[in-house]
Design a protein around this motif. Structure first.
Motif, short mmCIF file in Angstrom:
data_model
loop_
_atom_site.label_atom_id
_atom_site.label_comp_id
_atom_site.label_asym_id
_atom_site.label_seq_id
_atom_site.Cartn_x
_atom_site.Cartn_y
_atom_site.Cartn_z
N ALA A 215 0.43 -14.23 -9.63
CA ALA A 215 -0.66 -13.36 -9.19
C ALA A 215 -0.28 -11.92 -9.50
O ALA A 215 0.89 -11.55 -9.36
N GLU A 216 -1.24 -11.14 -9.91
CA GLU A 216 -1.01 -9.72 -10.14
C GLU A 216 -2.06 -8.92 -9.39
O GLU A 216 -3.23 -9.28 -9.38
N ILE A 217 -1.59 -7.85 -8.74
CA ILE A 217 -2.49 -6.97 -8.02
C ILE A 217 -2.12 -5.53 -8.36
O ILE A 217 -0.94 -5.19 -8.47
N ALA A 218 -3.15 -4.72 -8.56
CA ALA A 218 -2.95 -3.31 -8.90
C ALA A 218 -4.02 -2.47 -8.23
O ALA A 218 -5.04 -2.98 -7.75
N ASP A 219 -3.79 -1.16 -8.24
CA ASP A 219 -4.74 -0.22 -7.66
C ASP A 219 -6.10 -0.34 -8.35
O ASP A 219 -6.19 -0.72 -9.52
N SER A 220 -7.12 0.03 -7.63
CA SER A 220 -8.48 0.04 -8.16
C SER A 220 -8.62 1.09 -9.26
O SER A 220 -7.98 2.13 -9.23
N LYS A 221 -9.47 0.78 -10.21
CA LYS A 221 -9.79 1.75 -11.27
C LYS A 221 -11.13 2.45 -10.98
O LYS A 221 -11.55 3.29 -11.75
N ARG A 222 -11.75 2.09 -9.87
CA ARG A 222 -13.03 2.73 -9.50
C ARG A 222 -12.80 4.18 -9.11
O ARG A 222 -11.79 4.51 -8.48
N PRO A 223 -13.75 5.05 -9.41
CA PRO A 223 -13.64 6.41 -8.89
C PRO A 223 -13.86 6.39 -7.37
O PRO A 223 -14.68 5.63 -6.87
N VAL A 224 -13.09 7.20 -6.69
CA VAL A 224 -13.21 7.26 -5.23
C VAL A 224 -14.42 8.13 -4.88
O VAL A 224 -14.50 9.29 -5.27
N PRO A 225 -15.38 7.56 -4.15
CA PRO A 225 -16.56 8.34 -3.77
C PRO A 225 -16.19 9.53 -2.88
O PRO A 225 -15.22 9.45 -2.11
N PRO A 226 -16.93 10.61 -2.96
CA PRO A 226 -16.66 11.77 -2.10
C PRO A 226 -16.66 11.36 -0.62
O PRO A 226 -17.51 10.59 -0.19
N GLY A 227 -15.69 11.87 0.10
CA GLY A 227 -15.60 11.58 1.52
C GLY A 227 -14.85 10.30 1.85
O GLY A 227 -14.58 10.03 3.01
N GLU A 228 -14.55 9.47 0.85
CA GLU A 228 -13.80 8.21 1.07
C GLU A 228 -12.30 8.50 1.10
O GLU A 228 -11.82 9.43 0.45
N ASP A 229 -11.57 7.68 1.80
CA ASP A 229 -10.11 7.78 1.84
C ASP A 229 -9.55 7.16 0.55
O ASP A 229 -9.72 5.96 0.32
N PRO A 230 -8.90 7.94 -0.31
CA PRO A 230 -8.36 7.40 -1.56
C PRO A 230 -7.35 6.27 -1.36
O PRO A 230 -7.20 5.41 -2.23
N ALA A 231 -6.67 6.24 -0.22
CA ALA A 231 -5.67 5.20 0.04
C ALA A 231 -6.29 3.81 0.08
O ALA A 231 -5.62 2.82 -0.19
N ARG A 232 -7.57 3.73 0.40
CA ARG A 232 -8.24 2.43 0.44
C ARG A 232 -8.32 1.78 -0.94
O ARG A 232 -8.51 0.58 -1.05
N TYR A 233 -8.20 2.58 -1.98
CA TYR A 233 -8.32 2.09 -3.35
C TYR A 233 -6.95 1.79 -3.97
O TYR A 233 -6.84 1.54 -5.15
#
Length: 141
Positions: free
Chosen positions: A20-38
């Motif tokens: 299994a491989e897991i990596a950080d999201s490549k989605r842009p972080v929406p304004p006001g969202e906590d970047p750590a969630r991605y």
């Protein structure tokens, strides 16, 4: 003695299992969202490993670092420490276990918690069953 060495992770092992491989999201972080969630969090790795053990894994490694009963998986800033060695994404989790390990893993309730984060925040995740997985021995500190 051989059984104790195997349980302690002191010998390399080969057998059927999953990767299994897991990596950080490549989605842009929406304004006001906590970047750590991605980002892949230490709790995500702990939960993925717990789900593997619960599904019947006999041996596990993360990024080539063999896990044992004494392994700690902890966070330090943006890095995750495994056996006190810092790692960063992507994380490659390899596990050896009986036939059906992948199905039991994906059905595990602990995996479901991580899967909610994977889907909600677009974490990169893939897993596949393999006929032969090679895990190193635990080398210690």
């Amino acid at each position: 003695m051989r059984q104790a060495e195997l349980a302690a992770g002191l010998t390399p092992v080969v057998g059927p299992g999953i990767v299994a491989e897991i990596a950080d999201s490549k989605r842009p972080v929406p304004p006001g969202e906590d970047p750590a969630r991605y980002l892949v969090l230490v709790d995500d790795l702990r939960d993925l490993v717990a789900a593997l053990w619960a599904a019947g894994a006999e041996a596990i490694s993360i990024n080539g670092e063999r896990l044992t009963a004494r392994t700690s998986v902890s966070g330090a800033g943006a890095s995750i420490l495994i056996n006190v060695t810092p790692y960063s994404p992507p994380y490659r989790i390899e596990a050896i276990g009986p036939i059906g390990l992948l199905d039991r893993y994906l059905a595990d309730p602990t995996f479901a918690v991580v899967n909610q984060r994977i889907e909600a925040y677009g974490l990169e995740f893939a897993t596949v069953a393999q006929d032969e997985v090679h895990l190193p021995a635990y080398v210690g500190l």
